[in-house]
Each structure stands twice: as C-alpha cells, then as structure tokens.
Design a protein around this motif. Structure first.
Motif, PDB file in Angstrom:
ATOM      1  N   GLU A 173       0.816  -1.198   0.000  1.00  0.00           N
ATOM      2  CA  GLU A 173       0.000   0.000   0.000  1.00  0.00           C
ATOM      3  C   GLU A 173       0.858   1.260   0.000  1.00  0.00           C
ATOM      4  OE1 GLU A 173      -2.860  -0.170   3.140  1.00  0.00           O
ATOM      5  OE2 GLU A 173      -3.926  -1.844   2.239  1.00  0.00           O
TER       6      GLU A 173
ATOM      7  N   LEU B  69       0.076   0.153  -4.360  1.00  0.00           N
ATOM      8  CA  LEU B  69      -0.666  -1.039  -4.759  1.00  0.00           C
ATOM      9  C   LEU B  69      -1.703  -1.343  -3.688  1.00  0.00           C
ATOM     10  CD1 LEU B  69      -1.041  -3.345  -6.763  1.00  0.00           C
ATOM     11  CD2 LEU B  69       0.657  -4.640  -5.478  1.00  0.00           C
ATOM     12  N   GLU B  70      -2.957  -1.229  -4.059  1.00  0.00           N
ATOM     13  CA  GLU B  70      -4.042  -1.476  -3.121  1.00  0.00           C
ATOM     14  C   GLU B  70      -4.929  -2.583  -3.669  1.00  0.00           C
ATOM     15  OE1 GLU B  70      -6.107   2.045  -1.883  1.00  0.00           O
ATOM     16  OE2 GLU B  70      -4.273   3.229  -1.941  1.00  0.00           O
ATOM     17  N   ILE B  71      -4.613  -3.806  -3.298  1.00  0.00           N
ATOM     18  CA  ILE B  71      -5.434  -4.941  -3.705  1.00  0.00           C
ATOM     19  C   ILE B  71      -5.902  -5.665  -2.452  1.00  0.00           C
ATOM     20  CG2 ILE B  71      -4.355  -5.267  -5.959  1.00  0.00           C
ATOM     21  CD1 ILE B  71      -2.711  -7.547  -4.703  1.00  0.00           C
TER      22      ILE B  71
ATOM     23  N   ILE C 215     -15.938  -3.485  -8.351  1.00  0.00           N
ATOM     24  CA  ILE C 215     -14.910  -4.426  -7.920  1.00  0.00           C
ATOM     25  C   ILE C 215     -14.973  -4.586  -6.406  1.00  0.00           C
ATOM     26  CG2 ILE C 215     -12.425  -4.860  -7.797  1.00  0.00           C
ATOM     27  CD1 ILE C 215     -12.218  -3.349 -10.487  1.00  0.00           C
TER      28      ILE C 215
ATOM     29  N   THR D 250     -14.043  -4.942  -2.691  1.00  0.00           N
ATOM     30  CA  THR D 250     -12.920  -4.422  -1.908  1.00  0.00           C
ATOM     31  C   THR D 250     -12.854  -5.025  -0.506  1.00  0.00           C
ATOM     32  OG1 THR D 250     -14.225  -2.529  -1.146  1.00  0.00           O
ATOM     33  CG2 THR D 250     -12.904  -2.211  -3.152  1.00  0.00           C
TER      34      THR D 250
END
Length: 161
Positions: A3, A7-9, A80, A82
């Motif tokens: 993060e 990158l925020e997955i 999507i 989350t």
C-alpha cells in the motif's frame, strides 16, 4: 508495504468453508474478502459424500466469524469487490445439499444482505457413480428452485451473476 507503494489490492481467502472458527479468528485484520463454500445443510450428507464430520458446526461458526470480521460485501465505483464476504453454495441433485437450510441459516445468522454465489456447475466425478442420487448433473428446474427459495428467504440477498 504494498500500500505504501500505491498497490491497493484486497487479500482474498478462498476456502472450502470447513475451517475451525479459531483458525479464521487468527486471520482477523489480515483478510479483506472471504470466499467460503457452504456446501451442505446437514451433517449426514457431508459425512456420506465428503467424508467429513461436524461439517455444519464448523461451517456455520466460520461464516459467522468471517462476517464479524469483514461484513457484507463492499464494491467500489467500478463494481470491484474491496471487502466483505462472498458465500458460494453448490446446488446438488435431489437437494442433497439441503439448500433451503443453508440459505435460511445465512439469512438468520450471517446476514440477510449476504452476497451469495448459487452455483449450478455440479458435475458428478470421482466416486459419484456409487451414489445414484448424485450421479447426474442438476436440472434447470432444480437450480431455479434454489434461486426462488433464496429470494423468498431474503429479498435482500445479493447474487453473483
């Protein structure tokens, strides 16, 4: 760390639903999306067809713990996921899975707004030929019946396409 670098997955835990709640509790704060199966509504079928004991106890306790941790499914502006819980239920021939019991438990004990993937892809494999009651694919009518039951139990259920 990811993060920090932009990158925020979400971290997804895809599981069979037969986990002890103590194991799921250890994942609190780590998992963003849980994707468990909830296959059987009674222990007799779970024992006979999958060789597992106390299936409903473990599945039910785990689902409640997962819901406590992440809540109902949340999706972003693009649709999507989350965070949240996505429960998969496989429709089986001759209602072997006891779908109504599964769905009623979810509505009453997990969430009446649960996101559920009611799956029609049952395919008899491995030793299914030994059990005539599950030695065939499901019918369209069996699948539609489970969808109708789900909508009747909780009009707020959300379904995967």
């Amino acid at each position: 760390m990811l993060e920090k670098n932009g990158l925020e997955i979400p971290i997804v835990y895809n599981c069979g639903g037969y986990e002890r709640k103590e194991i799921i509790a250890l994942l609190d704060g780590i998992i963003d999306i849980y994707m468990p199966d909830f296959k059987y509504g009674d222990d007799e079928a779970a024992s006979k067809y999958s060789g597992v004991q106390n299936y409903t106890l473990y599945a039910k306790e785990s689902l409640i713990e997962m819901q406590r941790q992440v809540g109902d499914l949340v999706v972003d502006k693009d649709g999507i996921a989350t965070r949240g819980l996505i429960i998969r239920h496989l429709v089986m021939p001759n209602d072997i899975a006891k779908s109504e019991e599964v769905l009623r438990f979810i509505a009453q004990n997990v969430s009446s707004r649960a996101y559920i993937n009611i799956m029609a892809q049952y395919y008899p494999m491995y030793q299914a030929h030994k059990y005539p009651e599950i030695a065939r694919r499901i019918t369209v009518e069996e699948y539609r019946k489970v969808l109708k039951i789900a909508k009747g139990i909780s009009p707020e259920f959300r379904f995967a396409d």
